[in-house]
Scaffold this motif. Sequence first.
Motif, PDB file in Angstrom:
ATOM      1  N   LEU A 120       0.839  -1.196   0.000  1.00 20.09           N
ATOM      2  CA  LEU A 120       0.000   0.000   0.000  1.00 20.09           C
ATOM      3  C   LEU A 120       0.878   1.252   0.000  1.00 20.09           C
ATOM      4  N   LEU A 121       1.869   1.288   0.890  1.00 22.18           N
ATOM      5  CA  LEU A 121       2.761   2.445   0.933  1.00 22.18           C
ATOM      6  C   LEU A 121       3.787   2.379  -0.195  1.00 22.18           C
ATOM      7  N   GLY A 122       4.275   1.176  -0.476  1.00 17.41           N
ATOM      8  CA  GLY A 122       5.335   1.037  -1.479  1.00 17.41           C
ATOM      9  C   GLY A 122       4.912   1.463  -2.867  1.00 17.41           C
ATOM     10  N   ALA A 123       3.597   1.445  -3.131  1.00 17.02           N
ATOM     11  CA  ALA A 123       3.119   1.759  -4.482  1.00 17.02           C
ATOM     12  C   ALA A 123       3.078   3.258  -4.762  1.00 17.02           C
ATOM     13  N   PHE A 124       3.324   4.081  -3.767  1.00 11.63           N
ATOM     14  CA  PHE A 124       3.255   5.525  -3.998  1.00 11.63           C
ATOM     15  C   PHE A 124       4.566   6.052  -4.583  1.00 11.63           C
ATOM     16  N   ALA A 125       4.595   6.185  -5.901  1.00  8.33           N
ATOM     17  CA  ALA A 125       5.804   6.685  -6.550  1.00  8.33           C
ATOM     18  C   ALA A 125       6.105   8.115  -6.113  1.00  8.33           C
ATOM     19  N   ALA A 126       5.087   8.846  -5.652  1.00  9.30           N
ATOM     20  CA  ALA A 126       5.286  10.236  -5.264  1.00  9.30           C
ATOM     21  C   ALA A 126       5.993  10.358  -3.926  1.00  9.30           C
ATOM     22  N   ARG A 127       6.086   9.265  -3.165  1.00 11.89           N
ATOM     23  CA  ARG A 127       6.718   9.320  -1.840  1.00 11.89           C
ATOM     24  C   ARG A 127       7.950   8.430  -1.848  1.00 11.89           C
ATOM     25  N   PRO A 128       9.121   9.019  -2.161  1.00 13.27           N
ATOM     26  CA  PRO A 128      10.327   8.203  -2.389  1.00 13.27           C
ATOM     27  C   PRO A 128      10.710   7.311  -1.211  1.00 13.27           C
ATOM     28  N   LEU A 129      10.426   7.731   0.031  1.00 12.87           N
ATOM     29  CA  LEU A 129      10.815   6.885   1.163  1.00 12.87           C
ATOM     30  C   LEU A 129      10.061   5.549   1.138  1.00 12.87           C
ATOM     31  N   TRP A 130       8.814   5.592   0.705  1.00 13.45           N
ATOM     32  CA  TRP A 130       7.988   4.377   0.687  1.00 13.45           C
ATOM     33  C   TRP A 130       8.164   3.572  -0.588  1.00 13.45           C
TER      34      TRP A 130
ATOM     35  N   ALA B  84      15.617  12.230  -5.295  1.00 14.45           N
ATOM     36  CA  ALA B  84      14.473  12.177  -4.380  1.00 14.45           C
ATOM     37  C   ALA B  84      14.690  11.096  -3.330  1.00 14.45           C
ATOM     38  N   ALA B  85      15.192   9.926  -3.758  1.00 16.97           N
ATOM     39  CA  ALA B  85      15.425   8.820  -2.828  1.00 16.97           C
ATOM     40  C   ALA B  85      16.515   9.188  -1.825  1.00 16.97           C
ATOM     41  N   GLN B  86      17.564   9.836  -2.324  1.00 16.99           N
ATOM     42  CA  GLN B  86      18.651  10.212  -1.410  1.00 16.99           C
ATOM     43  C   GLN B  86      18.180  11.189  -0.352  1.00 16.99           C
ATOM     44  N   SER B  87      17.362  12.156  -0.763  1.00 13.34           N
ATOM     45  CA  SER B  87      16.924  13.125   0.246  1.00 13.34           C
ATOM     46  C   SER B  87      15.963  12.450   1.219  1.00 13.34           C
ATOM     47  N   ALA B  88      15.225  11.429   0.763  1.00 12.89           N
ATOM     48  CA  ALA B  88      14.379  10.682   1.693  1.00 12.89           C
ATOM     49  C   ALA B  88      15.247   9.930   2.699  1.00 12.89           C
ATOM     50  N   ALA B  89      16.339   9.319   2.207  1.00 10.72           N
ATOM     51  CA  ALA B  89      17.215   8.558   3.099  1.00 10.72           C
ATOM     52  C   ALA B  89      17.816   9.472   4.160  1.00 10.72           C
ATOM     53  N   ARG B  90      18.056  10.728   3.783  1.00  9.60           N
ATOM     54  CA  ARG B  90      18.664  11.656   4.747  1.00  9.60           C
ATOM     55  C   ARG B  90      17.788  11.893   5.971  1.00  9.60           C
ATOM     56  N   LEU B  91      16.503  11.626   5.861  1.00 14.01           N
ATOM     57  CA  LEU B  91      15.628  11.773   7.028  1.00 14.01           C
ATOM     58  C   LEU B  91      16.109  10.882   8.173  1.00 14.01           C
ATOM     59  N   PHE B  92      16.722   9.736   7.801  1.00  8.17           N
ATOM     60  CA  PHE B  92      17.194   8.784   8.808  1.00  8.17           C
ATOM     61  C   PHE B  92      18.696   8.885   9.057  1.00  8.17           C
ATOM     62  N   PHE B  93      19.373   9.683   8.237  1.00  5.34           N
ATOM     63  CA  PHE B  93      20.825   9.848   8.413  1.00  5.34           C
ATOM     64  C   PHE B  93      21.105  11.327   8.625  1.00  5.34           C
ATOM     65  N   GLY B  94      20.840  11.796   9.828  1.00  2.00           N
ATOM     66  CA  GLY B  94      21.095  13.199  10.128  1.00  2.00           C
ATOM     67  C   GLY B  94      19.845  14.059  10.099  1.00  2.00           C
ATOM     68  N   GLY B  95      18.796  13.592   9.441  1.00  2.00           N
ATOM     69  CA  GLY B  95      17.554  14.362   9.354  1.00  2.00           C
ATOM     70  C   GLY B  95      16.720  14.233  10.624  1.00  2.00           C
ATOM     71  N   PRO B  96      15.525  14.800  10.611  1.00  2.00           N
ATOM     72  CA  PRO B  96      14.720  14.879  11.840  1.00  2.00           C
ATOM     73  C   PRO B  96      14.263  13.531  12.405  1.00  2.00           C
ATOM     74  N   TYR B  97      14.284  12.468  11.620  1.00  2.00           N
ATOM     75  CA  TYR B  97      13.805  11.182  12.150  1.00  2.00           C
ATOM     76  C   TYR B  97      14.948  10.266  12.578  1.00  2.00           C
ATOM     77  N   THR B  98      16.174  10.779  12.518  1.00  2.00           N
ATOM     78  CA  THR B  98      17.344   9.934  12.789  1.00  2.00           C
ATOM     79  C   THR B  98      17.297   9.301  14.176  1.00  2.00           C
ATOM     80  N   ALA B  99      17.184  10.144  15.212  1.00  2.00           N
ATOM     81  CA  ALA B  99      17.263   9.625  16.580  1.00  2.00           C
ATOM     82  C   ALA B  99      16.130   8.648  16.840  1.00  2.00           C
ATOM     83  N   ALA B 100      14.913   9.026  16.484  1.00  2.00           N
ATOM     84  CA  ALA B 100      13.766   8.169  16.760  1.00  2.00           C
ATOM     85  C   ALA B 100      13.911   6.831  16.052  1.00  2.00           C
TER      86      ALA B 100
END
Lengths: 316, 182
Positions: free
Chosen positions: A166-176, A238-254
């Motif tokens: 369901l989430l993976g099919a959203f091409a507009a949301r690179p993280l998913w 787009a994928a790289q900037s999504a990955a950054r959410l978990f590598f230094g971005g706001p969702y990293t610590a969580a």
Amino acid sequence: MEITTTRQNPLIDPSLHVWHGEVAAYLFLGGLVAGLMILLGAYRLWKPERPRSQALARLPWLVPVLLSVGMLFLWLDLANRLNAFRFYLILRPETPMSWGAWILLAVYPVSLAFAWNESPAAWRRRALARWPRLAALARCSEARQRPLAFATMNLGILLAVYTGILLGAFAARPLWNSPLLGPLFLASGLSSGAAFILLFGLEDEERRLASIVDMGVIGAELGLIALWLLGLAVGGLAAQSAARLFFGGPYTAAFWTLVVALGLVIPFIGEAIEYKRRATPGRATALFVLAGGFALRWIVVFAGQAAGWVGQVAGK
Amino acid sequence: MKGPRYALAVDTRTCVGCAACVIGCKEENAVPLGTTRDWIVTETSGVYPALATQFRSERCNHCADAPCVRACPTGSSHYGPGGTVQVNPAKCSGCKACITACPYGARYVDPRTHTVDKCSFCLHRLASGKRTTSCQEICPTASILFGDLSDPESEISRALARRTWTVLLPDAGTEPQHYFLK
Ligand code: SF4
Ligand code: SF4
């Protein structure tokens, strides 16, 4: 390059957080229910004759109950709740949400019949004495114990994988937008299901089976998370900037503390130690796994919506 | 393809980013406060002092391969007349899958009806015999062209044949029908 838009307020820009905690809660419960279905079906198929613990006879009833709670969350997230019935006037094969809605519906009769079959014989006799009209239905269900266990297991697999697709099919949301989200959610659902079962009074052998399954899928989950993030990191802009959410971005610590450390690594070590010492798996590790599973859905739902294509412009 | 193929083009050389189109749309379509069907993007590129600024009036791209239509579980989001993408509020459950699926952020939930809405290419105006969208009509620099791409003589077809143009996020694979003349 600098981009400014004069849309009225970035806080209400629809690209940000369209889906809220309700969807995360539903995805967690959906995964948990799917994991329960797979494991309970498996217990029936692989150990049919061995005497079973009380819990295994009762737990199947929680499948439709927990699913209903999940669907309630899903319904609460709808902006136009009165039109929820519209999901069931059409089946759109190219739309994961559409077949998901039908899978949810199919889970009810199958899991109810399965739960009936698994219930203690004395309990079933009492129920039939009170509602004699159910007798024909009950006979029909009891005659199909193995096929129903098999169906429960496979519907569970479908349910778990669909929440990821369901989430993976959203091409507009690179993280998913990764085919790995299906197997990742299957693994995390199985692990939540196993942890949930471990909270109840099982026989030692049953517990050990649940904990072996849990360790196996936690290992698989760690591998899938690594592959998923690797795929993003080596992907396009787009994928790289999504990955950054978990590598230094706001969702990293969580992400790294709640999902990976507390939800996966620590319970894995805990279960491995318990297994080696042949100790009974404790409830604490199971609670960690459940919390980690919830954190995974929560963070994936919110972080996924924080990453998009919006703001990037076509090449010159 | 048989029948018309509606499309819209914005001339980025003449657009000054005055946002009259946004106001015109709000008025025409009674767009509720806090939501927009069209918006202005200002993009500055280059290295100082060689900077260039582009203004773009943007809206739903009426994608020919629309992810919002594919994501809609109820069939509410659909292809309408002239290949446009439309929402049928009577079928909309407000599940917001289409909002999540749109890479352009073109959709919103209407707080009055609790259903999803977006630019319709002013189909109601076309149906009533008008030949322009409201954003096109109000634009003081005549930077917005709307028309039928299946007619090679239409103004928009001729402009796209004569000038160079681009679309937004072509890599998203949505085949946008909203063009930007360069
Ligand atoms: S721009 Fe967005 S809302 Fe419009 S057709 Fe394309 S995907 Fe759908
Ligand atoms: S919010 Fe409405 S139009 Fe959008 S996908 Fe859901 S049902 Fe379809």
